[in-house]
Design an enzyme around this catalytic site. Structure first.
Site, PDB file in Angstrom:
ATOM      1  N   ASP A 192       0.813  -1.220   0.000  1.00 39.02           N
ATOM      2  CA  ASP A 192       0.000   0.000   0.000  1.00 39.02           C
ATOM      3  C   ASP A 192       0.849   1.273   0.000  1.00 39.02           C
ATOM      4  O   ASP A 192       0.526   2.251  -0.678  1.00 39.02           O
ATOM      5  CB  ASP A 192      -0.962   0.010   1.200  1.00 39.02           C
TER       6      ASP A 192
ATOM      7  N   GLU B 282     -11.122  -4.818   1.540  1.00 34.15           N
ATOM      8  CA  GLU B 282     -10.355  -5.566   0.536  1.00 34.15           C
ATOM      9  C   GLU B 282     -11.197  -6.682  -0.089  1.00 34.15           C
ATOM     10  O   GLU B 282     -11.040  -7.056  -1.238  1.00 34.15           O
ATOM     11  CB  GLU B 282      -9.098  -6.159   1.165  1.00 34.15           C
TER      12      GLU B 282
ATOM     13  N   ASP C  50     -10.928  -2.622  11.800  1.00 40.29           N
ATOM     14  CA  ASP C  50      -9.913  -3.553  11.301  1.00 40.29           C
ATOM     15  C   ASP C  50      -9.494  -4.553  12.373  1.00 40.29           C
ATOM     16  O   ASP C  50      -9.451  -5.761  12.148  1.00 40.29           O
ATOM     17  CB  ASP C  50      -8.686  -2.793  10.789  1.00 40.29           C
TER      18      ASP C  50
ATOM     19  N   ASN D 293      -4.780  -2.083  -4.754  1.00 42.93           N
ATOM     20  CA  ASN D 293      -5.977  -2.216  -3.924  1.00 42.93           C
ATOM     21  C   ASN D 293      -5.821  -1.351  -2.683  1.00 42.93           C
ATOM     22  O   ASN D 293      -6.341  -1.670  -1.613  1.00 42.93           O
ATOM     23  CB  ASN D 293      -6.183  -3.692  -3.537  1.00 42.93           C
TER      24      ASN D 293
ATOM     25  N   LYS E  20       0.559  -6.548   1.939  1.00 39.92           N
ATOM     26  CA  LYS E  20      -0.161  -5.266   1.862  1.00 39.92           C
ATOM     27  C   LYS E  20       0.228  -4.364   3.028  1.00 39.92           C
ATOM     28  O   LYS E  20       0.391  -3.152   2.849  1.00 39.92           O
ATOM     29  CB  LYS E  20      -1.669  -5.521   1.880  1.00 39.92           C
TER      30      LYS E  20
ATOM     31  N   HIS F  13      -4.977  -9.171   3.341  1.00 34.02           N
ATOM     32  CA  HIS F  13      -3.922  -9.374   4.346  1.00 34.02           C
ATOM     33  C   HIS F  13      -4.473  -9.737   5.715  1.00 34.02           C
ATOM     34  O   HIS F  13      -3.937 -10.584   6.425  1.00 34.02           O
ATOM     35  CB  HIS F  13      -3.066  -8.117   4.422  1.00 34.02           C
ATOM     36  N   ARG F  14      -5.570  -9.079   6.099  1.00 33.32           N
ATOM     37  CA  ARG F  14      -6.070  -9.316   7.458  1.00 33.32           C
ATOM     38  C   ARG F  14      -6.680 -10.710   7.610  1.00 33.32           C
ATOM     39  O   ARG F  14      -6.646 -11.296   8.687  1.00 33.32           O
ATOM     40  CB  ARG F  14      -7.073  -8.243   7.876  1.00 33.32           C
TER      41      ARG F  14
END
Ligand code: DC
Length: 645
Positions: free
Chosen positions: A51, A345, A317, A94, A413, A388-389
């Site tokens: 990012d 995402e 998040d 993204n 990311k 990623h998360r």
């Protein structure tokens, strides 16, 4: 490209210290404001990730001077509000934290720009921000679907009305983008938020970062924000990026689930990031949490974690981390007010529910909530949806079961070396790998060592034998790689004690016949079959530990085994042992035939191109030609105790 994945063994405990990478949200805000500011800014501890790379690339394309000073430090040459390149096409992947603020800044700075991203970025709404900017006279058109990127921005005559109205209930990044761009107008500008503002802590980060660059936004609650006329960004000289509080959540959760203490450094009670509040949520689940100005620490409660019912609007998040932590909490956890998950995402509510269910959890999902009830976890291959998360959250599930994480590199990311840090603070269930040729006695030795240590036992050869048997029963040729691999992938087998079942039927003896031995050796030479059986074998890597026996335990299946033994004996000794075994079981046998057969199988097992039988450089050699079973077991136990210390 071959599919990538990471297989995690079951974890036993977690403890240690992690220095966090820089915050994504702060990094990209700082980069943009440093670019728009007057003067040069030295940015320290910037997050190195996809990012931030997208943002840095975009700034370079726009003619902003960006110099890598080494490590995580960058020098950004501010343009004083005048973007040097007036016509450009930007690809922003993204990265929402790059796309939204750049859209606003470039729409107000004036110029001819096309902003694009990956396919998912083109599904993430941006209409509310565009509507806000159009109220200021910005000329923005949609190149694809209305309301979504890609966008075309053109120079326009800006007009200031009473105030700009922007929706706050889809993504706080719209308000962030607008606020950060407004000083470019040079006149007093007011933004009114329509609807409830979500993810308020991210607005706090925006306001705090703008203040560091000399712009004080006046605000009335969360409804009205005013950027005073004459505001302009001025470099603060040097600015440090805080550690990423969302990234901290995984390690705090590791400590809370896996014993701890796990300490994270780089973010703490002094943080401007809302996600530090994750620590409070974790404490509500019973975790023991401590914190200082720039550190936090979590450990597991004596009595175990408990479920929570929580409004997570303030930690959208980090709340994802609670969803997988819930797998280890007693009761049903409900995470509410998380509608924004659906436009991230990926649709994170749907993705989270689907993958949690694969592990055996009971999950209920709604438009803006998710409810998780844990159960005994079972091994599964987790999809990560280029998010990623998802990958980081599901690493926590390894406390309950071995699991596979598909496309694990999506963590780049925000946290490229996440899994290295993860491995550094966790301890996984150990493996003792015993490889060797047929009839070397490794099965007997392995089973006895497993019993002595209280470990599980994997007879990997049995899986190849079962595959050969299942293929034979399905009238599939042992040379038909695709068909045999499909059978291997779908094997319905059950190991319990010394019983082996195929489709519920006891087959322990059937798979030991000479015919199936030959078939096993043939199907074992097929790469697709080996691949199909890989995860099934790794799924045995559970607490407290595993003894695996086969041909490639130490080389392919468990390359990180704590102990690797290469157990062998002369072909003659092995043929004789096999002969005795068969005679004892009442079968007829011929020693010369057995020896020939064994040699042919040795040849096939060691000459094949995939995972051939060979002694690994780090394996200990145990030649049992002249040893009793007892002596061989004792030797492996001595080595095991050394390795397990
Ligand atoms: O160990 P065993 O004799 O039961 O193994 C049966 C066959 O499977 C043998 O020909 C080798 C093969 N095998 C393998 O290729 N890799 C393993 N890890 C275990 C067995």
């Amino acid at each position: 490209m071959a599919a990538e994945f990471l297989d995690l063994p079951q974890l036993l405990f977690a403890a240690g210290t992690v220095r966090l990478p820089g915050s994504k949200s702060i990094s990209n805000r700082v980069l943009l404001l440093a670019a728009l500011a007057e003067g040069e800014t030295e940015v320290r501890d910037l997050l190195a990730s996809d990012d931030t790379e997208r943002m840095l690339d975009a700034l370079k394309v726009l003619g902003v001077g960006t110099t890598h000073l080494g490590g995580e430090n960058w020098l950004i040459k501010g343009c004083g509000g005048q973007v040097p390149i007036k016509q450009a096409e930007l690809f922003l992947g993204n990265a929402g934290t790059a796309f939204r603020p750049l859209t606003a800044a470039l729409a107000l700075a004036g110029g001819n720009y096309v902003l694009k991203g990956v396919a998912r970025m083109h599904e993430r709404p941006i209409g509310d921000l565009v509507d806000g900017l159009r109220q200021l006279g910005a000329d923005i058109s949609y190149l694809g679907n209305d309301g979504y990127p890609p966008l075309h921005l053109k120079p326009a005559n800006l007009v200031l009305g009473d105030s700009v109205k922007v929706r706050g209930d889809v993504s706080s990044q719209f308000l962030t983008g607008l606020l950060m761009a407004l000083p470019l107008i040079g006149q007093t500008a007011t933004v009114d938020v329509v609807g409830e503002l979500i993810s308020k802590p991210y607005i706090e980060i925006t306001l705090a970062t703008m203040a560091r660059f000399g712009v004080q936004v006046q605000r009335e609650g969360w409804q009205r924000f005013t950027v005073p006329g004459g505001s302009r960004y001025v470099s603060p000289g040097t600015i440090y990026v805080e550690g990423d509080a969302s990234s901290a959540s995984y390690f705090l959760a590791l400590g809370a689930i896996g014993g701890g203490p796990v300490r994270i450094e780089g973010v703490g009670s002094d943080s401007i990031q809302g996600d530090v509040k994750f620590a409070e949520a974790l404490a509500k689940m019973g975790a023991q949490v401590e914190m200082g100005p720039n550190w936090m620490e979590a450990r597991a409660p004596q009595s175990g974690l408990v479920a929570v019912n929580l409004d997570c609007n303030h930690i959208p998040d980090a709340a994802m981390t609670l969803a997988t932590t819930a797998l280890f909490a007693k009761g049903t956890t409900t995470l509410r007010n998380i509608a924004s998950w659906r436009v991230k995402e990926t649709d994170r509510i749907a993705a989270m529910a689907t993958e949690l269910r694969k592990l055996g959890a009971e999950v209920e999902e709604g438009d803006d909530f998710i409810r998780v009830t844990p159960s005994t976890l079972k091994p599964a291959a987790i999809d990560t949806y280029d998010d990623h998360r998802m990958a980081m959250c599901f690493s926590l599930a390894a406390f309950g079961t071995p699991l596979r994480i598909n496309d694990q590199k999506c963590v780049a990311k925000t946290f490229p070396d996440y899994f290295e840090r993860f491995a550094a603070v966790t301890k996984a269930a150990l493996v003792i790998a015993i490889d060797g040729p047929s009839a070397s006695g490794k099965g007997t030795v392995a089973a006895k060592v497993a019993a002595a240590l209280g470990y599980a036992y994997l007879d990997s050869g049995a899986l190849y034998r079962l595959t050969a048997l299942a293929a034979k029963r399905a009238a599939v040729d042992w040379a038909d790689e695709v068909a045999v691999a499909t059978i291997a992938a779908e094997l319905d087998v059950e190991f319990s004690g010394s019983d082996i079942r195929l489709n519920g039927e006891l087959v322990g003896d059937v798979i030991r016949t000479e015919e199936i031995s030959v078939g096993a050796s043939k199907v074992a030479a097929l790469p697709a079959v080996r691949e199909a059986l890989l995860f099934r074998q790794r799924a045995f890597n559970k607490a407290p530990g595993l003894i695996g026996d086969g041909r490639d335990m130490g080389s392919v299946v468990f390359p990180r085994a704590a102990l690797k033994v290469f157990l062998t004996a002369s072909a003659e000794a092995r043929a004789e042992r096999r002969y005795k075994q068969l005679i004892e079981k009442g079968f007829s046998a011929n020693l010369a035939d057995l020896l020939l057969d064994l040699k042919q199988r040795d040849e096939r097992d060691s000459q094949r191109s995939v995972a051939p039988l060979r002694q690994e450089a780090d394996a200990k050699l145990l030649d049992t030609t002249h040893l009793t079973i007892e002596q061989a077991v004792n030797q492996v136990l001595v080595w095991s105790r050394e390795a397990l210390q």
